[in-house]
Structures are given as structure tokens and as C-alpha cells.
Design a protein around this motif. Structure first.
Motif, PDB file in Angstrom:
ATOM      1  N   THR A 187       0.855  -1.185   0.000  1.00  0.00           N
ATOM      2  CA  THR A 187       0.000   0.000   0.000  1.00  0.00           C
ATOM      3  C   THR A 187       0.897   1.243   0.000  1.00  0.00           C
ATOM      4  OG1 THR A 187      -0.163   0.324   2.396  1.00  0.00           O
ATOM      5  CG2 THR A 187      -1.643  -1.306   1.401  1.00  0.00           C
TER       6      THR A 187
ATOM      7  N   TYR B  19      -8.985   3.511   0.690  1.00  0.00           N
ATOM      8  CA  TYR B  19      -9.470   3.139   2.015  1.00  0.00           C
ATOM      9  C   TYR B  19     -10.932   3.527   2.221  1.00  0.00           C
ATOM     10  CZ  TYR B  19      -4.553   2.363   3.164  1.00  0.00           C
ATOM     11  OH  TYR B  19      -3.256   1.897   3.185  1.00  0.00           O
TER      12      TYR B  19
ATOM     13  N   VAL C  32     -10.636  -2.157  -1.863  1.00  0.00           N
ATOM     14  CA  VAL C  32      -9.664  -2.750  -0.952  1.00  0.00           C
ATOM     15  C   VAL C  32      -9.800  -4.271  -0.941  1.00  0.00           C
ATOM     16  CG1 VAL C  32      -8.954  -2.934   1.466  1.00  0.00           C
ATOM     17  CG2 VAL C  32      -9.473  -0.694   0.477  1.00  0.00           C
TER      18      VAL C  32
ATOM     19  N   THR D   3      -0.411   4.117   6.224  1.00  0.00           N
ATOM     20  CA  THR D   3      -1.567   5.023   6.253  1.00  0.00           C
ATOM     21  C   THR D   3      -1.079   6.396   6.682  1.00  0.00           C
ATOM     22  OG1 THR D   3      -2.077   4.293   8.518  1.00  0.00           O
ATOM     23  CG2 THR D   3      -3.291   3.238   6.724  1.00  0.00           C
TER      24      THR D   3
ATOM     25  N   ASP E 135      -8.527   4.389   8.772  1.00  0.00           N
ATOM     26  CA  ASP E 135      -8.059   3.621   7.626  1.00  0.00           C
ATOM     27  C   ASP E 135      -7.450   2.291   8.047  1.00  0.00           C
ATOM     28  OD1 ASP E 135      -8.886   5.720   6.054  1.00  0.00           O
ATOM     29  OD2 ASP E 135      -6.878   6.545   5.762  1.00  0.00           O
TER      30      ASP E 135
ATOM     31  N   PHE F 196      -8.941  -1.369   6.959  1.00  0.00           N
ATOM     32  CA  PHE F 196      -8.070  -2.198   6.134  1.00  0.00           C
ATOM     33  C   PHE F 196      -7.771  -3.523   6.820  1.00  0.00           C
ATOM     34  CE2 PHE F 196      -4.091  -3.879   4.637  1.00  0.00           C
ATOM     35  CZ  PHE F 196      -4.208  -3.762   3.262  1.00  0.00           C
TER      36      PHE F 196
END
Length: 282
Positions: free
Chosen positions: A5, A49, A55, A69, A76, A80
Motif C-alpha cells: 500500500t 481506504y 480494498v 496510512t 483507515d 483495512f
């Protein structure tokens, strides 16, 4: 399959660059078109997110995640991690912050990171936490004033910070993702020495072969500049963080990069040498 990510970010793009070519990798970004320059052999996927479906799709078939993040105060991480567990993810390597370990640090950003760390530990998945000190790359914010008039302006320029090269954060992260023995570990990450902004300015001056001048900002000036980019709660957190640095809270040097990677952490001089073109006038 590894999911990275924040793949267009400072550390995420380095993780993509350093992951071995024989490892299956998926790079997640809200704007996958921006991934072209950093993809390598990775697969690009859109992931936002705020969009649970995107996601969930990004997590399909993923075993390990490099998690970054940045929207302070948002959930978030929680959203996640719930999606990752539902998708069968086994291991999450998360970028947190060194301040989490400092009992004197109680600003908004640090409290948010503590909550996020607790969420990961309670997620039921294996985890590794990376706690870096400030990024050396933060000094790229000086590039415009250095190019224009040879001046660096910063708050508390005599206070030291054991900042770290983002490439070292990425290498520790890649090793945690691809090697055994890193689960359940907390890795504090720093550079090899604590430097002040004035000392970093001197390094840049030597490398550029031209005089650079350092000017200390007054707290009110710094607050105004930060307020042009951030909401007030975040400005207050950054100002409190700067106060802790002035009090000496960010000088500790860790040997984690040496222990995990088998080599010393890169110095600020090395980072600046490798990014010197950013500071050179056109």
C-alpha cells in the motif's frame, strides 16, 4: 502474493524497487495511473481506504501486506485490517513512528499511531512494526529556497534528530516481508547519527560546493507556514513534536538497520549525495 500500500509514497516506492524480482507483488494506489514509474514487475491495482470494494479486490489472494496510512485521525487502519483478515492475509508489516515508544509524546499523531498499532496486534494476523524516526527526505522541502537564494529556514535549527533514509526503512520492510523470523517484532529505525537542521545545511553546502545559510524560524512563523498546509489540530501536533526535539527526545541512535540488513544505516551525507539534483538550480 505481497500487497504494497502507499505504493507511490516515499517508502512504498522503495519497497517496490527492492523486493526480489521472483516475488509476486501487487501495488495499491488510489490513482494506479501514477504507478507506472515505480511498478517494475509488480501488478497495479486501485485501492482506496474509503472504498471497501476496491480494498477487498486488492487483497484477493494476498498473503502479506506492507501497510502505510497517513490520514491522521481516520480509521483507515481499522477498516483495512478487518478486510485483510477477511481476505486471509497472514502477515502485516506496518510503518508506524518512533514517537510511539516515548511516554512524553502525547500529540494527535502519536496517539493515532498507538491506536493503529493496538489494532494490528489485536487483529489475529501476524505482524511486524516499523518505527522510524523522521525521514531524511523531509529536507526536500528546502529545495526551492536553496535553489532560489541559498537559504534554509527551519524551526529550532540547533536541535538534533537521528533521521533515517527511507531506503533503509524499505529494506527492513522487505526483509520482514520475505524472510523468516520477523513476526511479532518491533523495529525502531534511525540513521547513524543525530543531526540538526543547521548541520544538514552544512552537508548540503559542502556537496553543492556553494555557500548555504541557515535561518531559524520563530515558532509563530513556523506555525503560520504549517497552517498553510495542514488543519489546526495537525499543526499543533507538529509543533509539539518540534518542542520534544528541542528537548532532546529524538537523538537516540538505534542499530536496527545493521542488525536486520547486515550493514550500517545510510548517513545523511549519503542520502543528500544521491538526491543532490533536487537542490541544484536549473
Amino acid at each position: 502474493m505481497i500487497l504494497v500500500t502507499g505504493a507511490t509514497g516515499t517508502v512504498g516506492r522503495e519497497v517496490l524497487r527492492q523486493i526480489p524480482s521472483d516475488v509476486r507483488v501487487r501495488a495499491m494506489s488510489r490513482e494506479p495511473d501514477r504507478l507506472a514509474a515505480v511498478l517494475g514487475t509488480a501488478e497495479a491495482v486501485r485501492g482506496d481506504y474509503d472504498d471497501p470494494r476496491s480494498v477487498a479486490k486488492a487483497l484477493t489472494g494476498v498473503e502479506s501486506v506492507f501497510l502505510v496510512t497517513s490520514r491522521v485521525g481516520r480509521d483507515d487502519d481499522g477498516r483495512f485490517l478487518r478486510a485483510a483478515r477477511a481476505a486471509g492475509v497472514r502477515h502485516v508489516v506496518k510503518v508506524s513512528a518512533a514517537a510511539v515508544a516515548d511516554s512524553r509524546a502525547d500529540d494527535l499523531i502519536t496517539r493515532w499511531q498507538r491506536v493503529n498499532e493496538d489494532l494490528l496486534r489485536a487483529s489475529g494476523m501476524e505482524w511486524t512494526l516499523l518505527r522510524p524516526r523522521s525521514f531524511m527526505s523531509n529536507t526536500l522541502s528546502w529545495a526551492a529556497s536553496i535553489r532560489a537564494d541559498g537559504v534554509v529556514r527551519a524551526l529550532y535549527g540547533g536541535s538534533a534528530n537521528s533521521c533515517i533514509d527511507p531506503r533503509d526503512i524499505a529494506e527492513v520492510g522487505v526483509r520482514a516481508l520475505t524472510e523468516q523470523g520477523h513476526t511479532g517484532r518491533v523495529y525502531p529505525l534511525t540513521g547513524p547519527e543525530a543531526l540538526s537542521a543547521a548541520e544538514q545545511t552544512a552537508h548540503l553546502s559542502d556537496l553543492l560546493g556553494r555557500p548555504l545559510y541557515f535561518e531559524d524560524l520563530e515558532p509563530a512563523q513556523a506555525r503560520t507556514l504549517l497552517g498553510a498546509r495542514h488543519p489546526e489540530p495537525l499543526v499543533e501536533a507538529l509543533m509539539r513534536s518540534a518542542e520534544r526535539q528541542r528537548e532532546g527526545a529524538k537523538t537516540r541512535v538505534e542499530k536496527t538497520v545493521q542488525e536486520v540488513c547486515g550493514r550500517p544505516a545510510r548517513s545523511y551525507w549519503e542520502w543528500a549525495r544521491d538526491h543532490l539534483t533536487a537542490f541544484v538550480p536549473a
